[in-house]
Enzyme design. Structure first.
Site, mmCIF file in Angstrom:
data_model
loop_
_atom_site.group_PDB
_atom_site.id
_atom_site.type_symbol
_atom_site.label_atom_id
_atom_site.label_comp_id
_atom_site.label_asym_id
_atom_site.label_seq_id
_atom_site.Cartn_x
_atom_site.Cartn_y
_atom_site.Cartn_z
ATOM 1 N N ASP A 102 -21.313 35.697 54.035
ATOM 2 C CA ASP A 102 -21.220 35.167 52.676
ATOM 3 C C ASP A 102 -21.950 36.177 51.776
ATOM 4 O OD1 ASP A 102 -20.667 33.556 50.512
ATOM 5 O OD2 ASP A 102 -21.557 31.744 51.339
ATOM 6 N N HIS A 144 -27.090 29.103 47.469
ATOM 7 C CA HIS A 144 -27.102 30.080 46.402
ATOM 8 C C HIS A 144 -28.527 30.304 45.904
ATOM 9 C CE1 HIS A 144 -22.841 28.845 46.254
ATOM 10 N NE2 HIS A 144 -22.612 30.034 45.777
#
Lengths: 555, 555
Positions: free
Chosen positions: A271, A199
């Site tokens: 993703d 992230h």
């Protein structure tokens, strides 16, 4: 008149999956920077955007929301959510299950039992997702969590070795897809052995192909063989396959390894492209084009949907992306949607969420309890028999319930009526909450790290809520819990330990405890896990009626 | 065959208003001790229980919930909620307005403007309540808050003197009832001059009739003249009218003062009978019988609905309660329900909450801003120009955002993305949260009460969230904020003060501030109030896009 470009743009828009809140109203969005406002969302759906990932909102809201999105689109949509730990993990009112690693830890001693549980886990998740109008469950996680320092996978994994993960991810997939939803094996080719959080930055996986075949790939192979509808790419760099681009953007990984070598014919989805590891490095439009070029079919959460779509259309018109290649992706998407049963009918007013109208079905409630009970660990005597220098426990003022949590704000695991608080309070303990924003509880003395004089008198029940959540860096927390255990035991004030979440923290602390210290571990952190754990320590049996203060009946 | 008792029981059941969660599922109840489980609720409604008070749940859930309750009852119901500060105070997604005292403080200098705002306040609340299927707004509060130490009324009041409260309560009532809901003037004969909390004990009002006529009664007289549909009784003792029984149970107060002297012909409803001041003293069934005997028409939140109903039926059969008298109450209830317009139709899927589907209407959003902007108070320079010994503010580490709140857990005013946190964080301040369960921030030195070394370096922005909430006793908080202001100013570390909630706290602190200290007050505590207040201090303009950490996009 629709120009050819408009028509192309509209068709290609189906390859985007945008992010929205599960809440109905713009003013309810929790992450307004990342969640489209309704005006934009409605426009994009009318322009052909083909999928939405939802976060936030209760089961009831999401039920209304999915109906709304379909009405705005006027066409079938991929409607997905990260419901890896049951639909209730994200949408209140549905089943919130112990994390997959709870089942994974059963696997070595009871393979068939663990597989049966993982299948029920998938059935519960698939059935409840469908009840809310979701048709795409973004699980199972197929990552093998063989790195305890992993900050982002951890208890989300189905296990720590490939065979177990393969067994359980396959079972979850069969269970969920059998209920009429699509599943998604993630994060290809394997995110279990990383120590940084994609992230925030791009992790590197330095392994060669043999190692990948031995550890990372078996769960994906099994999920593919079981017919998993989609595979999600990982934002990580595998120099042995592609020294330049992360898996999400790498033709070697997607077209090569996944399509050609593993023979996957379903949907490849990235993703979230908005993640810093991708968006920050390649830019929004370019990242989307690179992903499709590499072999992805669907682009998840581009930082800006219009920019991404413009870039994709331009790449087709310039010849950089082949229209035929994208038609294959569109066809895969259509086949996936067509494989699904029709939506359940709108329910009558007495049961507006169908089978979920009064929360989980009895069988799913039983599953939730079984997962927690089966993964609970206990050592030492019961609380009532534990040390604590004879302070009265029933009369109040009899000790400290020291609760450590990443954040106390807006945290569904810890309301003022959470069992972790009210059960010890009913036994006379005073809660002291340590959260990221609390005044420092530390003394500055590494031998006696807790500033005990600020926490109150009496025996201390220490409850640690720690799991490797993204952004929170708690898996690698520098907090000195081993030293705290020494300090409290030396002062004869440690009356109990509860660890909720990371098994690695529990395993590092339990050897430090004297035999006389009651202690327990649960991989779950939700209120139900707290209640089971504390009841196993001897708290709160038959106290449900007195756990609240008498007058405390409104906000 | 229905026996006569069954038939009587069924008819009288309509006089009960029971408590339920606005959430659909039992497992979502926040106060399971007080909120009926669905099985019991469904049975009671089928047995004729006539009303439900709802707490909890988002607008979407409550919309489904009210439909569900009506379907279970198969008959019209009174569906109410304590939405005194807008429907969004209780049900997320609707309008959450500044507390009534914000308007009350405008009244002395702009009577017409304040009345117009109170009327819009009522319109907004009535319209949104109806949109959710609620038909009974438990407001306006008609109490005159002339006791700043009042722990339970405080900012909930429309003012501090009778004329203002009468003007504004009447305007609210006309606005709300004009939208097709019933209103409720409360808490008769006046709860504004009490210093204890009737949720916990029975307060005493030692005033004579002249004083009541001068202070307490005028707002009720005006609301009655304006046609308010119902009046709620207070759990307080008025020895001059009835030395034995609290107003809720007193024939002198209800039959005498309210019905005969004030000529009220609408519905008299008790405050929650479950409150300790009543239930703990008279018992559940007896309290319900006494209330009806005293003149109440409806019994709100009996501790146990079956027990209360049994006691009422027994009192009728024994002749203690006259059936004719209760038929009058039933007739009043029917007339109230018949006065309402039909329910709005079920909306289409693109707008499942009708006009509330994407949150408040533009006009109601404007009202919310106007109420906050009009009640904001400012003094001193802007933040950027304030003291702080020259620490860099943009680079991080530049000071402390010290936030005091009753509870950080499950508190809708303070999520991790609340403006009170993210705006100062964007300016480089580090949040330190002081809540009821935090490690002590106090030094033990009354001259220097804050243990500053535990809170961090640099200038301190002090934000105090304090209002006289029930149960929290914060209005009479012993926390030494005046001494803290002296301490921080002496150390040249006070860089700003924000008070959100109680005007009495603000008024006690503002004289202590040097001219160079930026400071502001808002009666509202919700995120929108935080944003307006901090922007008035110079925080956060044009920072909306950078207020979140870049990677922070999921739970």
């Amino acid at each position: 008149m629709t120009s050819p470009t408009d028509s192309l743009r509209r068709r290609l828009a189906a390859l985007l999956v945008v992010r929205a809140s599960g809440h109905l109203a713009d003013n309810q969005r929790r992450y307004p920077r990342w969640e489209l406002a309704n005006d934009d969302l409605r426009r994009l759906l009318a322009e052909g955007v083909g999928g939405v990932i939802l976060l936030g909102g209760s089961a009831a809201e999401v039920r209304l929301r999915t109906r709304q999105l379909l009405a705005w689109a006027g066409a079938p949509l991929l409607l997905c959510a990260d419901v890896e730990e049951g639909v209730g993990q994200r949408f209140e009112g549905a089943s919130w299950l112990a994390p997959p690693l709870a089942v994974g830890r059963l696997h070595p001693r009871d393979r068939a039992g663990a597989i049966a549980l993982a299948r029920r886990y998938g059935q519960c998740t698939g059935r409840e997702a469908r009840q809310l109008g979701l048709n795409w469950v973004l699980g199972p996680v197929c990552d093998v969590n063989n790195n305890p320092a992993n900050p982002v996978i951890n208890v989300r994994a189905w296990g720590e070795e490939p065979q177990g993960v393969a067994d359980l991810a396959e079972a979850f997939c069969l269970g969920a897809q059998g209920e009429g939803v699509l599943c998604c094996a993630k994060h290809f080719p394997g995110h279990g052995d990383t120590a940084s959080d994609s992230h925030l930055e791009l992790p590197l996986l330095p392994h060669d192909r043999d190692r990948l075949e031995a550890i990372e790939l078996p769960p994906f192979r099994r999920a593919i063989a079981a017919g998993v509808a989609s595979v999600m790419t990982a934002h990580l760099l595998l120099p042995v396959l592609d020294p330049q681009r992360p898996a999400t953007l790498s033709p070697s990984v997607l077209n090569g390894l996944l399509r050609r070598d593993l023979g996957f014919e379903g949907l490849i989805v990235t993703d979230a492209l908005v993640m810093e590891a991708i968006a920050g490095r390649w830019g929004n439009g370019e990242a989307a084009v690179l992903a499709l070029e590499a072999g992805a079919d669907l682009v998840l959460m581009p930082a800006d949907a219009d920019d991404a779509l413009d870039a994709i259309v331009a790449a087709v018109r310039s010849g950089r992306l082949s229209e035929g290649r994208l038609e294959e992706s569109l066809a895969r998407r259509c086949r996936a949607l067509e494989s699904l049963p029709p939506d359940p009918p709108d329910a009558d007013p007495t049961a507006p969420l169908g089978g979920l109208s009064n929360g989980p079905l009895a069988e799913d409630q039983e599953l939730a309890v079984r997962l927690l009970a089966g993964s609970l660990q206990r050592q030492g005597p019961a609380w009532a028999a534990a040390g604590g220098k004879g302070e009265g426990r029933e009369g109040g003022g009899g000790g400290v319930n020291l609760v450590r949590v990443d954040s106390g704000l807006g945290n569904p695991i810890l309301s003022p009526l959470a069992p972790a608080l009210v059960l010890p309070e009913a036994a006379g303990l005073r809660t002291r909450l340590l959260e990221g924003r609390s005044p420092s509880p530390w003394s500055g003395d590494s031998e006696q790290p807790l500033a005990l004089e600020r926490l109150g008198e009496g025996p201390v029940l220490l409850q640690l809520f720690v799991r490797g959540n993204p952004f929170r860096a708690s898996a690698g927390s520098p907090e000195p819990w081993p030293q705290v255990l020494h300090q409290l035991q030396k002062a004869n004030r440690l009356a109990g330990l509860a660890v909720l979440g990371s098994p690695y923290l529990w395993e590092s602390l339990r050897p430090l405890l004297g035999d006389e210290i009651p202690a327990a571990y649960s991989p779950g952190q939700m209120p139900q896990a707290q209640r089971l754990l504390l009841e196993s320590l001897g708290f709160g049996r038959d106290r449900a009626h007195t756990a609240n203060g008498a007058g405390d009946f409104t906000d």
